[in-house]
Scaffold this motif. Structure first.
Motif: not given
Length: 278
Positions: A192-214
């Motif tokens: 989780h923290d690594a994901m947020v930190s990596e995403a912080d490096l850029r400004h994204y106009e859209a973020i598609v979050l992919v999950a499959n199981s309940d």
């Protein structure tokens, strides 16, 4: 202290984002177990307390008594007391950096400490955090320039929710968009923290979050909350098999759209971003 009453003026406050944030957290409290709600509340406290933009002029920062008053407003039965406090401060000329790093971050740190010291209950802190999160969402347009300053703007990020092990779908989707000419990024295999930190490096106009199981509902919601704070202007889109398990996923995660299948995925992202985002 500031004026007691101030209207929620649309020129200062994003009413839609504010109401959506409140609706999302009300739904979270009813749909998720208490331990998950507690985890999400701590996520909001942590992100607001330690990840807000820097502000160097200490003279503009609030006093401890002002932080105490804001926390009292957040913990009060009056749903608008904290809103009025922050909006009045903004209208009285308090710098946006002082509001974010001073008032909001200061209140989040104090709430977290009060929670750790058992001076406030789980219910108290979740209600207070919900109000604070709503304020941040409402002020997203005035806070965003400092938060995303210096970042490269990218059209979209495809992110596999931490803990999700099915990677083929996100790889196919990302390749599908790239073949269509989209310059998009992909993140998977991170905590989780690594994901947020990596995403912080850029400004994204859209973020598609992919999950499959309940079982990914809580990690998905937690990631969405964190990204709402660190990427205030990004559009959140949910994709993957989890859509089959939760018909109310759009409001529960606080997303703008769902990406139901590969055939309509490109059209969905174009609808969210508008034309010529390639």
């Amino acid at each position: 202290m500031f004026m007691a009453k101030t209207s929620l003026d649309d020129g200062v406050f994003d009413r839609s984002a504010y109401q959506n944030a409140k609706r999302q957290l009300r739904l979270v409290e009813t749909e998720l177990p208490q331990n998950a709600v507690s985890s999400l509340a701590r996520e909001v406290v942590r992100r607001l307390a330690f990840r807000m933009p820097r502000h160097e002029n200490a003279a503009d920062l609030p006093t401890q008594s002002e932080i105490d008053l804001l926390c009292a407003a957040l913990l009060s039965a009056d749903d608008t007391a904290a809103d009025q406090f922050i909006l009045a401060a903004r209208r009285d000329g308090v710098d946006v950096g002082a509001i974010s790093r001073g008032y909001v971050a200061g209140a989040a740190r104090k709430l977290g400490q009060m929670w750790d010291d058992d001076r406030i209950s789980f219910i108290d802190v979740t209600l207070a955090c919900g109000k604070l999160y709503g304020i941040i969402r409402g002020l997203r347009h005035v806070l965003a320039p400092q938060i995303i300053q210096g970042r490269e703007t990218r059209p979209a990020l495809f992110a596999l929710v931490p803990g999700e092990t099915h990677t083929l779908g996100i790889e196919i989707a990302t390749d599908h968009f790239r073949r269509d000419g989209w310059d998009v990024d992909m993140l998977m295999g991170l905590d989780h923290d690594a994901m947020v930190s990596e995403a912080d490096l850029r400004h994204y106009e859209a973020i598609v979050l992919v999950a499959n199981s309940d079982r990914m509902l809580e990690p998905l919601t937690r990631l969405s909350l964190a990204l709402r704070i660190t990427q205030p202007l990004a559009h959140i889109i949910v994709a993957g098999g989890i859509l089959d398990h939760h018909p109310d996923i759009l409001h529960l995660v606080g997303a703008e759209a769902v990406m139901a299948d590969l055939d309509t995925a490109i059209a969905t992202l174009r609808d969210v971003l508008g034309p010529a985002k390639t």
